[in-house]
Design a protein around this motif. Sequence first.
Motif, short mmCIF file in Angstrom:
data_model
loop_
_atom_site.label_atom_id
_atom_site.label_comp_id
_atom_site.label_asym_id
_atom_site.label_seq_id
_atom_site.Cartn_x
_atom_site.Cartn_y
_atom_site.Cartn_z
N LEU A 99 57.69 40.14 42.65
CA LEU A 99 56.98 41.19 43.37
C LEU A 99 57.29 42.60 42.85
O LEU A 99 56.37 43.39 42.63
N PRO A 100 58.56 42.98 42.66
CA PRO A 100 58.80 44.34 42.11
C PRO A 100 58.19 44.54 40.73
O PRO A 100 57.63 45.61 40.45
N LEU A 101 58.27 43.52 39.88
CA LEU A 101 57.68 43.64 38.55
C LEU A 101 56.17 43.79 38.64
O LEU A 101 55.57 44.64 37.96
N ALA A 102 55.54 42.97 39.48
CA ALA A 102 54.09 43.08 39.65
C ALA A 102 53.70 44.43 40.24
O ALA A 102 52.69 45.02 39.85
N SER A 103 54.52 44.94 41.17
CA SER A 103 54.23 46.24 41.74
C SER A 103 54.32 47.35 40.70
O SER A 103 53.48 48.26 40.66
N VAL A 105 53.92 47.01 37.42
CA VAL A 105 52.79 46.87 36.48
C VAL A 105 51.50 47.38 37.11
O VAL A 105 50.71 48.09 36.46
N TRP A 106 51.26 47.04 38.37
CA TRP A 106 50.04 47.48 39.04
C TRP A 106 50.01 49.01 39.16
O TRP A 106 48.99 49.63 38.90
N THR A 107 51.13 49.60 39.57
CA THR A 107 51.18 51.06 39.68
C THR A 107 50.98 51.72 38.33
O THR A 107 50.26 52.72 38.20
N LEU A 108 51.63 51.17 37.31
CA LEU A 108 51.52 51.75 35.97
C LEU A 108 50.09 51.69 35.44
O LEU A 108 49.57 52.67 34.89
N VAL A 109 49.43 50.56 35.63
CA VAL A 109 48.06 50.41 35.12
C VAL A 109 47.09 51.26 35.93
O VAL A 109 46.23 51.96 35.38
N SER A 110 47.21 51.21 37.26
CA SER A 110 46.26 51.95 38.10
C SER A 110 46.39 53.46 37.91
O SER A 110 45.38 54.19 37.93
N ARG A 111 47.61 53.96 37.75
CA ARG A 111 47.79 55.39 37.58
C ARG A 111 47.60 55.82 36.13
O ARG A 111 47.19 56.96 35.86
N GLY A 112 47.92 54.94 35.19
CA GLY A 112 47.85 55.33 33.79
C GLY A 112 46.46 55.33 33.19
O GLY A 112 46.22 55.99 32.18
#
Length: 363
Positions: A99-103, A105-112
Amino acid sequence: MTATTTPTATRPSSAPIGDLRTRRLPVPAMLGIAVAALAGSAAIVYGTGIGGPVLVVVIGALLYLAGLYAASNVIEGRRRARDRTWHALIHSAFVLAVLPLASVVWTLVSRGLERLDANFFLTSMNNIGARDANGGAYHAIIGTLEQVGIAALITVPLGIAAAIYIVEYGRGRFAFAIRFFVDVMTGIPSIVSGLFVLAFWVLIVTPVFNDGRPGYSGFAAALALSVLMLPTIVRSTEEMLRLVPAPLREGSYALGVPKWKTILRIVLPTALPGIVTGVMLAIARAAGETAPVLLVAGGGAAINFNPFENNQSSLALFVYQQAGDASKYAPDRAWSAALTLVALVLVLTIAAKLLARRNRLSR
């Protein structure tokens, strides 16, 4: 003379433990227990006002484990109930780790993705003001590729050669001293390597060739990154070489093959996938370092293709600078640069893995 008959064993009414037709807890029942656990947890947490969604998940997991054990104990027996409970605990630990890793990755992709455009990759921050929405990380990408590339060219041969010496030739106190200092270097902070290169290379060596002025450059940053990469490569390569089966070496020696050729043609190709993994871990660590680059390369907003002269930036340093900038456009640049850095390391890792696999299959 009467024939004796052997009494036949009668199957008891209850099925034995080893019977394949034992009762099983159906999947819909487990799903129902999970739904009921989450509903009960939400009622407890939100009814009392003691927390939020995270606490709902934690309490729900505990209630699910208790309900699963109780239901399985009634239907399948205590032994199967314990087995199901431990399976659930292992799966829960896996989910908690992912879960932390997926969170991230999701934050990095969505914001980046907001600034991941042509302007970001083809321009630098030179002459970009606080109110300018343009500006990119082209100079930082060039700096990262040059610094990490030079560091890899310096470190990979040295690290693999040191590991070969320790495993294949090293005996006695000298090999023990090398292994000891490699272990010590593994835990040094990155700022220490930057200070070392700053004190030795930038302030002592480069002034001799630069009219007495310190020479901040991308090459100095590559030297600092080499200090960080070397112990990782040595330790990982050493472990991979020790995993090569001894009969492979003995068979080569029995055929009259010299030791150096056995190492080059048998030992290293066998351990190549693991060695590549260790090298990519070292490269990933070096690409994400900020403090050494800031100390000995200085950073900069302009494009500098020459790693041996003048200041040079990197993606990690660019993220650090943009994250602390007062411009409202800076956070988007920082997220895009972070996503670019992760994607760059991912591409290099996949390419190295495919190359190592292709070479192994071709043999």
